[in-house]
Scaffold this active site. Structure first.
Site, PDB file in Angstrom:
ATOM      1  N   ARG A   1       0.501  -1.223  -0.007  1.00 38.97           N
ATOM      2  CA  ARG A   1       0.007  -0.090  -0.013  1.00 38.97           C
ATOM      3  C   ARG A   1       1.040   1.299   0.038  1.00 38.97           C
ATOM      4  O   ARG A   1       0.601   2.208  -0.637  1.00 38.97           O
ATOM      5  CB  ARG A   1      -0.915   0.000   1.100  1.00 38.97           C
ATOM      6  CG  ARG A   1      -1.962   1.075   1.197  1.00 38.97           C
ATOM      7  CD  ARG A   1      -2.991   0.778   2.519  1.00 38.97           C
ATOM      8  NE  ARG A   1      -3.795   1.924   2.514  1.00 38.97           N
ATOM      9  CZ  ARG A   1      -5.029   2.006   1.660  1.00 38.97           C
ATOM     10  NH1 ARG A   1      -5.232   0.716   0.649  1.00 38.97           N
ATOM     11  NH2 ARG A   1      -5.917   2.936   1.595  1.00 38.97           N
TER      12      ARG A   1
ATOM     13  N   HIS B   1       0.771   4.088  -2.853  1.00 39.07           N
ATOM     14  CA  HIS B   1       0.351   5.540  -2.338  1.00 39.07           C
ATOM     15  C   HIS B   1       1.320   6.461  -2.630  1.00 39.07           C
ATOM     16  O   HIS B   1       1.287   7.688  -3.068  1.00 39.07           O
ATOM     17  CB  HIS B   1      -0.316   5.685  -1.199  1.00 39.07           C
ATOM     18  CG  HIS B   1      -1.649   4.831  -0.784  1.00 39.07           C
ATOM     19  ND1 HIS B   1      -2.568   5.810  -0.310  1.00 39.07           N
ATOM     20  CD2 HIS B   1      -2.287   3.880  -1.246  1.00 39.07           C
ATOM     21  CE1 HIS B   1      -3.642   4.905  -0.217  1.00 39.07           C
ATOM     22  NE2 HIS B   1      -3.426   3.875  -0.964  1.00 39.07           N
TER      23      HIS B   1
ATOM     24  N   ASN C   1      -4.934   8.327   2.956  1.00 35.60           N
ATOM     25  CA  ASN C   1      -3.524   7.611   3.594  1.00 35.60           C
ATOM     26  C   ASN C   1      -3.710   7.280   4.870  1.00 35.60           C
ATOM     27  O   ASN C   1      -2.642   6.942   5.421  1.00 35.60           O
ATOM     28  CB  ASN C   1      -2.135   8.595   3.226  1.00 35.60           C
ATOM     29  CG  ASN C   1      -1.526   8.533   2.102  1.00 35.60           C
ATOM     30  OD1 ASN C   1      -1.925   7.521   1.055  1.00 35.60           O
ATOM     31  ND2 ASN C   1      -1.318   9.674   1.374  1.00 35.60           N
TER      32      ASN C   1
ATOM     33  N   HIS D   1      -4.369  -6.208  -2.830  1.00 33.96           N
ATOM     34  CA  HIS D   1      -5.591  -6.829  -2.135  1.00 33.96           C
ATOM     35  C   HIS D   1      -5.413  -8.383  -1.992  1.00 33.96           C
ATOM     36  O   HIS D   1      -6.536  -9.199  -1.329  1.00 33.96           O
ATOM     37  CB  HIS D   1      -7.027  -6.388  -2.791  1.00 33.96           C
ATOM     38  CG  HIS D   1      -7.351  -4.857  -2.695  1.00 33.96           C
ATOM     39  ND1 HIS D   1      -8.255  -4.385  -3.283  1.00 33.96           N
ATOM     40  CD2 HIS D   1      -6.761  -3.966  -1.864  1.00 33.96           C
ATOM     41  CE1 HIS D   1      -8.165  -3.156  -2.866  1.00 33.96           C
ATOM     42  NE2 HIS D   1      -7.311  -3.015  -2.206  1.00 33.96           N
TER      43      HIS D   1
END
Length: 326
Positions: free
Chosen positions: A68, A72, A97, A196
């Site tokens: 992640r 990001h 975030n 995911h």
């Protein structure tokens, strides 16, 4: 005890692979494999491997955290470690975030590398290499990262909100967003699924799908009925701090594999965008292929390499402290 020996053996094998790997000049712009070879008294990638491995032994969720974090970071101003900068208006304080973590692990890696070879290894490269290690520890295929990034000096929570896709984004809009970063529709499906295939999603992120999908007062009809019942028990209408696994294939929750695609093919997606890629004409064939072939194992690393090329800086400073502009 047998399980502990197996885990130690697997880690040792990965370490040997890392140490013996011949890193030759495959380049992308000024990024290349083995950029730090011969520039530090220690093997930079081995140092990162050891620190991430120790963290993984006590916290398997660090895999999802690093995946992640890289996504990001790269989607806002490119892969420049701007997500690590502190400040009241910095990226890390953007609502999107709020669930990003792993900053302390990056700090630990940076501190050690500054001791060994000061102001050489960028924070941006640490994120990318650490994520690759985590993927491999979670049984994903090893892929050869490119390094040589420099660190950015600007971080904006407003920019983060503009660039990070919301869970309700449509498939066509998501593909357009990925295209704007130089990534293909196939990269989109691989990166969404890879991100995911491990980790958890809190109830607040998908409560509307359970009780009031698109303001209908009903659940999302595309959700598997048994999964819907399970989620409603876990996530009451009144709200909850509970979470569910992002990958709903039992036994696959902490493995970087194709379980996520199998789950969404059966209507078990958690977020709306997860489920939509299984039915949208632009992506459903890719989802089916990834679910029922071995393509994910061989292609996910390539998608991560492509992500790591987004908006890189190959000129400029290397921060001594990943949280500060110096």
């Amino acid at each position: 005890m047998a399980r502990a020996r197996t885990s130690s053996s697997s880690t040792a094998t990965l370490a040997i692979v890392l140490l013996c790997m011949t890193l030759v000049g495959q380049c992308y712009g000024q990024l290349k494999q083995g950029y730090y070879t011969g520039k530090c008294s220690a093997n930079v990638e081995s140092v990162i491997f050891d620190i991430v491995s120790k963290a993984y032994q006590t916290d398997k969720s660090i895999v999802a955290a690093l995946l992640r974090m890289q996504f990001h970071d790269c989607f806002v101003r490119g892969c420049d470690a701007s997500i690590l900068l502190d400040g009241s208006t910095a990226e890390k304080n953007a609502p999107s975030n709020g669930s990003v973590r792993g900053y302390e692990l990056i700090d630990a890696i940076k501190t050690r590398l500054e001791q060994l070879c000061p102001q050489l290894v960028s924070c941006a490269d640490i994120i990318v290499v650490a994520t690759r290690v985590a993927v491999a520890l979670a049984q994903g295929n090893w892929y050869n990262v490119e390094t040589g990034r420099k660190d950015g000096s600007f971080s904006s929570s407003t920019e983060a909100e503009k660039n990070l896709p919301p869970p309700s984004i449509s498939v066509p809009n998501a593909i357009r967003l990925f295209n704007s970063k130089g990534l293909s529709a196939n990269d989109f499906v691989l990166l969404l699924g890879g991100g995911h295939t491990v980790g958890v999603i809190h109830c607040s992120k998908f409560l509307d799908r359970l009780y009031n999908y698109q303001n209908t007062g009903r659940a999302d009809p595309s959700m598997n009925s048994a999964t819907l019942t399970s989620f409603q028990q876990r996530c009451p209408r009144s709200g909850s701090n509970n979470f569910v696994y992002a990958d709903q294939t039992v036994g696959s929750e902490f493995r970087v594999d194709n379980g996520f695609y199998k789950a969404i093919s059966q209507g078990k997606g958690v977020l709306e965008i997860d489920q939509r890629i299984a039915s949208d004409s632009l992506t459903k064939n890719s989802v089916s292929r990834l679910a029922w072939t071995g393509d994910f194992a061989t292609q996910f690393g390539t998608a991560m390499i492509n992500l790591g090329r987004v908006g890189v800086l190959t000129q400029g400073p290397v921060r001594r402290n990943c949280r500060r502009n110096y």
